[in-house]
Design a protein around this motif. Sequence first.
Motif, PDB file in Angstrom:
ATOM      1  N   ALA A  53       2.055  -0.282   6.066  1.00  0.00           N
ATOM      2  CA  ALA A  53       2.282  -1.234   4.977  1.00  0.00           C
ATOM      3  C   ALA A  53       0.968  -1.831   4.490  1.00  0.00           C
ATOM      4  N   GLY A  54       0.081  -2.151   5.447  1.00  0.00           N
ATOM      5  CA  GLY A  54      -1.205  -2.703   5.064  1.00  0.00           C
ATOM      6  C   GLY A  54      -2.046  -1.721   4.284  1.00  0.00           C
ATOM      7  N   LEU A  55      -2.052  -0.458   4.703  1.00  0.00           N
ATOM      8  CA  LEU A  55      -2.823   0.555   4.001  1.00  0.00           C
ATOM      9  C   LEU A  55      -2.271   0.804   2.601  1.00  0.00           C
ATOM     10  N   LEU A  56      -0.955   0.830   2.481  1.00  0.00           N
ATOM     11  CA  LEU A  56      -0.353   1.047   1.165  1.00  0.00           C
ATOM     12  C   LEU A  56      -0.637  -0.130   0.237  1.00  0.00           C
ATOM     13  N   THR A  57      -0.764  -1.319   0.798  1.00  0.00           N
ATOM     14  CA  THR A  57      -1.078  -2.487  -0.013  1.00  0.00           C
ATOM     15  C   THR A  57      -2.499  -2.409  -0.557  1.00  0.00           C
ATOM     16  N   MET A  58      -3.398  -1.788   0.210  1.00  0.00           N
ATOM     17  CA  MET A  58      -4.801  -1.725  -0.183  1.00  0.00           C
ATOM     18  C   MET A  58      -5.050  -0.821  -1.381  1.00  0.00           C
ATOM     19  N   HIS A  61      -3.485   4.294  -5.332  1.00  0.00           N
ATOM     20  CA  HIS A  61      -3.686   5.713  -5.615  1.00  0.00           C
ATOM     21  C   HIS A  61      -2.645   6.537  -4.876  1.00  0.00           C
ATOM     22  N   LYS A  62      -1.871   7.300  -5.608  1.00  0.00           N
ATOM     23  CA  LYS A  62      -0.758   8.049  -5.009  1.00  0.00           C
ATOM     24  C   LYS A  62      -1.227   9.034  -3.951  1.00  0.00           C
ATOM     25  N   THR A  63      -2.344   9.730  -4.219  1.00  0.00           N
ATOM     26  CA  THR A  63      -2.826  10.722  -3.261  1.00  0.00           C
ATOM     27  C   THR A  63      -3.202  10.069  -1.935  1.00  0.00           C
ATOM     28  N   LEU A  64      -3.895   8.924  -2.009  1.00  0.00           N
ATOM     29  CA  LEU A  64      -4.257   8.209  -0.785  1.00  0.00           C
ATOM     30  C   LEU A  64      -3.026   7.690  -0.058  1.00  0.00           C
ATOM     31  N   LEU A  70       1.285  10.467   5.813  1.00  0.00           N
ATOM     32  CA  LEU A  70       1.245  11.649   6.674  1.00  0.00           C
ATOM     33  C   LEU A  70       0.476  11.361   7.966  1.00  0.00           C
ATOM     34  N   PHE A  71      -0.628  10.638   7.848  1.00  0.00           N
ATOM     35  CA  PHE A  71      -1.441  10.353   9.027  1.00  0.00           C
ATOM     36  C   PHE A  71      -0.681   9.489  10.026  1.00  0.00           C
TER      37      PHE A  71
END
Length: 227
Positions: A53-58, A61-64, A70-71
């Motif tokens: 959730a934290g990474l998606l908030t940062m 960019h769809k690819t990231l 996945l990671f």
Amino acid sequence: MIKKMMHFWSEERSLTTLLALLAINMFVLVPMIGEGVGRTLVKDTFFSLLLLAGLLTMTGHKTLQIGFVLFIAVTIIVHWVRTAFGATGLSGWDALLSMVSLCAFTVVVLWQVNQKGPVTGHRVRGAVAGYLLLGFSCAYAYSLIDLLIPGAFQMSAADLQFRKAQSDAFLYFSIVTLTTLGYGDITAVHPVARSVVMAEALLGQLYPAILIARLVTMEMEARKNKE
């Protein structure tokens, strides 16, 4: 569920909650409850979802975002398979993925702490959480080194006997190194292990000094803008 966590992560109060969870994990769950499979899976899955959730908030960019999903999915699967089925061959990958995940989690926390605006109590507690996350990250690094280079650390026979005790010992050793106490009951003897220990000790000294200076500067800028 992910959307709710993303909304929660965008608020500063999440930093206080994170610090509380880290403290409970370090000072309550690890020494008192042990390393049961159920506790391990729940704890690690929760933190992995929180990290996601934290990474998606940062980033928007769809690819990231897809890469992050996945990671984290691979990290959870590897850990589940190793823990549930005793796949010792995955121990190295589990330690590596967990270490990278915690490093990314640390970046997310520090990104949140260094947002523009007045310095609040939540941000200060988030800075402390980032400090603890560094300790957890290095603990996994030591576990990985020990798996790849047996005998890289000297420790008591009790810690060497069981993997669970050894894992807890590395967390203890990491925090002792981060705070530069250096009790000497666990010693790095391999050059690679010593290099990581030196790096963590330097981080333990530089982190508070640099972050305090940064927070003070942010607070002064916020007050200046108000005036």
